[in-house]
Design a protein around this motif. Structure first.
Motif, PDB file in Angstrom:
ATOM      1  N   GLY A  61       0.808  -1.210   0.000  1.00 39.44           N
ATOM      2  CA  GLY A  61       0.000   0.000   0.000  1.00 39.44           C
ATOM      3  C   GLY A  61       0.841   1.259   0.000  1.00 39.44           C
ATOM      4  N   MET A  85      -0.297  -2.784   5.440  1.00 39.74           N
ATOM      5  CA  MET A  85      -1.424  -1.916   5.083  1.00 39.74           C
ATOM      6  C   MET A  85      -2.293  -2.655   4.071  1.00 39.74           C
ATOM      7  SD  MET A  85      -1.413   1.802   3.175  1.00 39.74           S
ATOM      8  CE  MET A  85      -0.204   2.484   4.311  1.00 39.74           C
ATOM      9  N   ASP A  86      -3.498  -3.057   4.484  1.00 40.93           N
ATOM     10  CA  ASP A  86      -4.327  -3.827   3.561  1.00 40.93           C
ATOM     11  C   ASP A  86      -4.975  -2.917   2.519  1.00 40.93           C
ATOM     12  OD1 ASP A  86      -6.555  -2.594   4.703  1.00 40.93           O
ATOM     13  OD2 ASP A  86      -7.152  -4.330   5.883  1.00 40.93           O
ATOM     14  N   TRP A  88      -8.095  -2.032   2.018  1.00 37.18           N
ATOM     15  CA  TRP A  88      -9.084  -1.062   2.484  1.00 37.18           C
ATOM     16  C   TRP A  88      -8.403   0.205   2.996  1.00 37.18           C
ATOM     17  CZ3 TRP A  88     -13.351  -2.300   0.462  1.00 37.18           C
ATOM     18  CH2 TRP A  88     -13.822  -3.605   0.439  1.00 37.18           C
ATOM     19  N   GLU A  89      -7.334   0.043   3.769  1.00 33.83           N
ATOM     20  CA  GLU A  89      -6.615   1.214   4.282  1.00 33.83           C
ATOM     21  C   GLU A  89      -5.934   1.963   3.144  1.00 33.83           C
ATOM     22  OE1 GLU A  89      -3.343   2.416   7.746  1.00 33.83           O
ATOM     23  OE2 GLU A  89      -3.747   0.293   7.296  1.00 33.83           O
ATOM     24  N   THR A  90      -5.369   1.203   2.205  1.00 38.92           N
ATOM     25  CA  THR A  90      -4.741   1.834   1.034  1.00 38.92           C
ATOM     26  C   THR A  90      -5.766   2.636   0.247  1.00 38.92           C
ATOM     27  OG1 THR A  90      -3.151   0.010   0.873  1.00 38.92           O
ATOM     28  CG2 THR A  90      -3.432   1.402  -1.066  1.00 38.92           C
ATOM     29  N   ASP A  92      -8.433   4.061   1.352  1.00 38.35           N
ATOM     30  CA  ASP A  92      -8.764   5.270   2.102  1.00 38.35           C
ATOM     31  C   ASP A  92      -7.749   6.372   1.829  1.00 38.35           C
ATOM     32  OD1 ASP A  92     -10.289   6.741   4.158  1.00 38.35           O
ATOM     33  OD2 ASP A  92      -8.463   6.545   5.341  1.00 38.35           O
ATOM     34  N   TYR A  93      -6.461   6.020   1.856  1.00 37.66           N
ATOM     35  CA  TYR A  93      -5.427   7.016   1.561  1.00 37.66           C
ATOM     36  C   TYR A  93      -5.486   7.483   0.111  1.00 37.66           C
ATOM     37  CZ  TYR A  93      -3.020   6.467   6.049  1.00 37.66           C
ATOM     38  OH  TYR A  93      -2.706   6.478   7.386  1.00 37.66           O
ATOM     39  N   GLN A 120     -17.191   2.445  -0.319  1.00 37.98           N
ATOM     40  CA  GLN A 120     -15.973   3.197  -0.047  1.00 37.98           C
ATOM     41  C   GLN A 120     -15.405   3.877  -1.289  1.00 37.98           C
ATOM     42  OE1 GLN A 120     -13.056   1.505   2.523  1.00 37.98           O
ATOM     43  NE2 GLN A 120     -14.537   0.608   3.907  1.00 37.98           N
ATOM     44  N   PRO A 158       1.493   7.896   4.974  1.00 37.69           N
ATOM     45  CA  PRO A 158       0.902   7.137   6.087  1.00 37.69           C
ATOM     46  C   PRO A 158       1.889   6.823   7.201  1.00 37.69           C
ATOM     47  CG  PRO A 158       0.314   6.162   3.971  1.00 37.69           C
ATOM     48  CD  PRO A 158       1.358   7.185   3.696  1.00 37.69           C
ATOM     49  N   ASN A 161       1.878   9.876   9.203  1.00 32.72           N
ATOM     50  CA  ASN A 161       0.556  10.498   9.347  1.00 32.72           C
ATOM     51  C   ASN A 161       0.601  11.981   8.975  1.00 32.72           C
ATOM     52  OD1 ASN A 161      -2.141  10.810   9.858  1.00 32.72           O
ATOM     53  ND2 ASN A 161      -2.007  10.506  12.069  1.00 32.72           N
TER      54      ASN A 161
END
Length: 254
Positions: A61, A85-86, A88-90, A92-93, A120, A158, A161
């Motif tokens: 990710g 980082m799966d 879904w999190e990727t 989101d970013y 999403q 990420p 942050n």
């Protein structure tokens, strides 16, 4: 032993060892494949190249986020089951950065997974094992529908942050907003664009002021000092702006 179509394709494409699948042709749309399995990446590259696309790949990710920012692909094929980082999190970013079209391609193919993907903001969903022609057809269909959506409005890191909004010149660090002057933002943006590489004083000066002089050298040092104070007010334990002796500065991204 009976070979599946996937196994046969692997055997066939392995005869092409040595071909540079990342060679770019400007007139072709570019697809970024985000997949941690090298065999699946190899197959998808071969399918998409034969379908008329340029292809890039990212094995994580974090790498996908960096390549999206730097190379601005026309479309992203995103796996969900990746370490650290799966998907879904990727996703989101990626959605924080731009509205580049995303097609999920995953072994997670339940109705709940598919519904979650569309909720999403994905543009399509392909379940593994995939049919070769379907991958090309769905990529073509999404690109026809959405057109060119490659503009990147944000830079996202990420690991620390940190988010830089290029349009509004806003910075968020550790989920807190930081107010920067236009020149402070410009210096930080130059470092962020090159991160994690070192940026020399001449490059910073040329990008921010358009000239290189002793005066701009002093201004850079002062602006870095101000930026460090603002970051330290949120998290004093992490030095994000690193001075590389006699070379310049770099943004620490991990």
């Amino acid at each position: 032993m009976v070979l599946t179509s996937f196994d046969k394709t692997i055997q066939q494409t392995k005869t092409f060892v040595g071909v540079d699948l990342d060679q770019m042709t400007e007139e072709r749309p570019c697809v970024l494949i985000v997949e941690d399995d090298p065999d699946t990446t190899f197959i998808l590259k071969h399918i998409l190249r034969n379908g008329g696309f340029n292809v890039l790949s990212a094995a994580s990710g974090a790498e996908a986020i960096r390549k999206t920012s730097e190379l601005k692909p026309h479309l992203i094929l995103l796996d969900l089951m990746m370490p650290e980082m799966d998907g879904w999190e990727t996703l989101d970013y990626l959605r924080q950065m731009s509205n580049t079209p995303v097609i999920i391609i995953s072994a997670l193919g339940t109705k709940d997974d598919i519904v979650k993907g569309f909720q999403q903001g994905v543009d399509d969903y392909i379940a593994k094992p995939f049919y070769n022609a379907e991958v090309v057809a769905r990529v073509q269909a999404v690109l026809r529908r959405v057109g060119n959506r490659t503009e990147i409005s944000r830079m996202v890191f990420p690991g620390i942050n940190l988010t830089l909004d290029r349009v509004n010149q806003e910075v968020t660090y550790q989920d807190k907003s930081i107010e920067l002057t236009p020149k402070e933002f410009s210096v930080l943006a130059v470092l962020a664009k090159a991160a994690p590489a070192v940026v020399n004083y001449q490059t910073i000066a040329s990008n921010v002021w358009g000239v290189v002089s002793e005066d701009t050298y002093r201004r850079i040092k002062y602006l870095i000092y101000l930026l460090r104070q603002k970051f330290d007010s949120i998290d004093p334990a992490n030095n994000l702006l690193i001075n590389v002796d006699r070379l310049g500065y770099k943004l620490r991204t991990e």
